[in-house]
Design a protein around this motif. Structure first.
Motif, PDB file in Angstrom:
ATOM      1  N   GLY A  53    -105.037 -18.558 101.040  1.00 47.00           N
ATOM      2  CA  GLY A  53    -105.604 -19.717 101.730  1.00 47.00           C
ATOM      3  C   GLY A  53    -106.868 -19.389 102.513  1.00 47.00           C
ATOM      4  N   ILE A  54    -106.978 -20.007 103.684  1.00 47.29           N
ATOM      5  CA  ILE A  54    -108.191 -19.880 104.499  1.00 47.29           C
ATOM      6  C   ILE A  54    -108.386 -18.432 104.966  1.00 47.29           C
ATOM      7  CG2 ILE A  54    -109.218 -20.598 106.699  1.00 47.29           C
ATOM      8  CD1 ILE A  54    -107.859 -23.361 106.267  1.00 47.29           C
ATOM      9  N   MET A  68     -96.377 -11.427 103.924  1.00 47.83           N
ATOM     10  CA  MET A  68     -96.109 -11.146 102.496  1.00 47.83           C
ATOM     11  C   MET A  68     -96.927  -9.954 102.032  1.00 47.83           C
ATOM     12  SD  MET A  68     -94.548 -13.370 100.083  1.00 47.83           S
ATOM     13  CE  MET A  68     -95.610 -14.270  98.984  1.00 47.83           C
TER      14      MET A  68
HETATM   15  P1  NAP Z   1    -101.578 -21.146 104.042  1.00 47.05           P
HETATM   16  O1  NAP Z   1    -102.258 -21.285 102.716  1.00 47.05           O
HETATM   17  O2  NAP Z   1    -100.169 -21.531 104.183  1.00 47.05           O
HETATM   18  O3  NAP Z   1    -101.806 -19.633 104.545  1.00 47.05           O
HETATM   19  C1  NAP Z   1    -101.262 -19.193 105.737  1.00 47.05           C
HETATM   20  C2  NAP Z   1    -101.086 -17.698 105.652  1.00 47.05           C
HETATM   21  O4  NAP Z   1    -100.471 -17.247 106.884  1.00 47.05           O
HETATM   22  C3  NAP Z   1    -100.140 -17.294 104.514  1.00 47.05           C
HETATM   23  O5  NAP Z   1    -100.642 -16.139 103.878  1.00 47.05           O
HETATM   24  C4  NAP Z   1     -98.843 -17.018 105.256  1.00 47.05           C
HETATM   25  O6  NAP Z   1     -98.005 -16.073 104.616  1.00 47.05           O
HETATM   26  C5  NAP Z   1     -99.345 -16.454 106.556  1.00 47.05           C
HETATM   27  N1  NAP Z   1     -98.336 -16.496 107.595  1.00 47.05           N
HETATM   28  C6  NAP Z   1     -97.360 -17.416 107.789  1.00 47.05           C
HETATM   29  N2  NAP Z   1     -96.615 -17.085 108.849  1.00 47.05           N
HETATM   30  C7  NAP Z   1     -97.105 -15.930 109.336  1.00 47.05           C
HETATM   31  C8  NAP Z   1     -96.759 -15.080 110.407  1.00 47.05           C
HETATM   32  N3  NAP Z   1     -95.716 -15.355 111.196  1.00 47.05           N
HETATM   33  N4  NAP Z   1     -97.479 -13.953 110.625  1.00 47.05           N
HETATM   34  C9  NAP Z   1     -98.515 -13.649 109.816  1.00 47.05           C
HETATM   35  N5  NAP Z   1     -98.889 -14.405 108.774  1.00 47.05           N
HETATM   36  C10 NAP Z   1     -98.199 -15.536 108.535  1.00 47.05           C
HETATM   37  O7  NAP Z   1    -102.352 -22.005 105.142  1.00 47.05           O
HETATM   38  P2  NAP Z   1    -103.913 -22.298 105.347  1.00 47.05           P
HETATM   39  O8  NAP Z   1    -104.136 -23.709 104.989  1.00 47.05           O
HETATM   40  O9  NAP Z   1    -104.744 -21.254 104.728  1.00 47.05           O
HETATM   41  O10 NAP Z   1    -103.982 -22.214 106.939  1.00 47.05           O
HETATM   42  C11 NAP Z   1    -104.621 -21.139 107.625  1.00 47.05           C
HETATM   43  C12 NAP Z   1    -104.879 -21.575 109.057  1.00 47.05           C
HETATM   44  O11 NAP Z   1    -105.729 -22.722 109.064  1.00 47.05           O
HETATM   45  C13 NAP Z   1    -103.605 -21.977 109.811  1.00 47.05           C
HETATM   46  O12 NAP Z   1    -103.686 -21.561 111.148  1.00 47.05           O
HETATM   47  C14 NAP Z   1    -103.649 -23.487 109.732  1.00 47.05           C
HETATM   48  O13 NAP Z   1    -102.938 -24.086 110.781  1.00 47.05           O
HETATM   49  C15 NAP Z   1    -105.136 -23.746 109.829  1.00 47.05           C
HETATM   50  N6  NAP Z   1    -105.547 -25.048 109.338  1.00 47.05           N
HETATM   51  C16 NAP Z   1    -105.374 -25.395 108.028  1.00 47.05           C
HETATM   52  C17 NAP Z   1    -105.787 -26.661 107.612  1.00 47.05           C
HETATM   53  C18 NAP Z   1    -105.651 -27.118 106.191  1.00 47.05           C
HETATM   54  O14 NAP Z   1    -105.939 -28.284 105.936  1.00 47.05           O
HETATM   55  N7  NAP Z   1    -105.248 -26.292 105.252  1.00 47.05           N
HETATM   56  C19 NAP Z   1    -106.367 -27.555 108.514  1.00 47.05           C
HETATM   57  C20 NAP Z   1    -106.508 -27.163 109.841  1.00 47.05           C
HETATM   58  C21 NAP Z   1    -106.113 -25.910 110.230  1.00 47.05           C
HETATM   59  P3  NAP Z   1     -96.913 -16.523 103.490  1.00 47.05           P
HETATM   60  O15 NAP Z   1     -97.655 -16.545 102.217  1.00 47.05           O
HETATM   61  O16 NAP Z   1     -95.865 -15.484 103.518  1.00 47.05           O
HETATM   62  O17 NAP Z   1     -96.397 -17.846 103.932  1.00 47.05           O
END
Ligand code: NAP
Length: 247
Positions: A16-17, A38
């Motif tokens: 992801g991000i 992971m």
């Molecule tokens: P994502 O695709 O779910 O990726 C999140 C990553 O964080 C995954 O690799 C996940 O591992 C890991 N993770 C989860 N729990 C964790 C922990 N306890 N310790 C360390 N790593 C952990 O989400 P994303 O969309 O890229 O989001 C990244 C950030 O951007 C987050 O903070 C999210 O709140 C923020 N954000 C996202 C959006 C959006 O629209 N996507 C919008 C606003 C803000 P696993 O693969 O094992 O789950």
């Protein structure tokens, strides 16, 4: 190169991000410590950073666990001798209306999204203070500013993260450590892939630029904040949301 030989740590960078941020920083010259819960995805990102000609080490870390967060920063200093950039990206959602939200879903989201960045920042500020330089960048969210029905836990965690950003910015400024946040809108990742098409269409109607964001849109803002170009910014929130909110 905006970040030649800087040392960066990106939490949750297996996909992801976070993955896009790690590759972006590496493409501008940084060596990147990859961390995630992971192993498989984290190691794959580390390999891709190395393919760009930079050094990379994967360290497993659940950011909610303060010992693991401390270990992540210690391993970074052991491997690279310093920490220039910390990106607190790891985050999760456990959505539901407040009336039906379980204690477990509230606690888990707050532990990962708010205490996690605190744990990692507290560990990183020691070496950064010694260096008298550093960049802490927190990935917040538009809903941390405007709220969102069904996300009491998530929006509270992100609103709290913005407040934490401002407080740490004040505490660390005298050591030339800047602390800023990026607040993405709706970005195309696994987190938003699960939304149904009707919800996505409704969201799109609220976005003046007419599309969901890409992980790279967020990574570009992080790159700017991590670079010398942002030397005079601290305690700020950059909104990367296609115009859907203009706070
Ligand atoms: P994502 O695709 O779910 O990726 C999140 C990553 O964080 C995954 O690799 C996940 O591992 C890991 N993770 C989860 N729990 C964790 C922990 N306890 N310790 C360390 N790593 C952990 O989400 P994303 O969309 O890229 O989001 C990244 C950030 O951007 C987050 O903070 C999210 O709140 C923020 N954000 C996202 C959006 C959006 O629209 N996507 C919008 C606003 C803000 P696993 O693969 O094992 O789950």
């Amino acid at each position: 190169m905006l970040l030649q030989d800087r040392i960066a740590v990106v939490t949750g960078s297996g996909q992801g991000i976070g993955r896009a941020i790690a590759l972006k920083l590496a493409s501008e010259g940084a060596h990147v410590m990859i961390s995630d819960v992971m192993r498989e995805t984290g190691e794959a990102t580390a390999k891709d950073v190395e393919a760009l000609g930079r050094k990379s080490v994967f360290v497993p870390c659940d950011v909610a666990n303060s010992e693991e967060a401390k270990n992540l920063i210690e391993e970074t200093v052991k491997a690279f001798g310093r920490v220039d950039i910390l990106v607190n990206n790891a985050g999760i959602t456990r959505d539901g209306l407040a009336m039906r939200m379980s204690d477990a879903d509230w606690d888990l989201v707050l532990a990962i999204n708010l205490k996690g960045p605190f744990n990692c920042s507290r560990a990183a500020m020691r070496p950064m203070m010694k260096q008298r330089s550093g960049r802490i960048i927190n990935i917040a969210s538009v809903v941390g500013v405007i709220g969102n029905a069904g996300q009491a836990n998530y929006s509270a965690s992100k609103g709290g993260l913005i407040s934490l950003t401002k407080t740490l910015a004040r505490e660390l400024a005298s050591r030339q450590i800047t602390v800023n946040a990026v607040a993405p809108g709706f970005i195309r990742t696994r987190m938003t892939d699960v939304l149904d098409e009707k919800v996505k269409e409704a969201l799109m109607a609220q976005i003046p630029l007419g599309r969901l964001g890409e992980a790279d849109d967020v990574a570009n803002a992080v790159l700017f904040l991590a670079s010398d170009l942002a030397a005079y910014l601290t305690g700020q929130v950059i909104h990367v949301n296609g115009g859907m909110a203009m706070p």
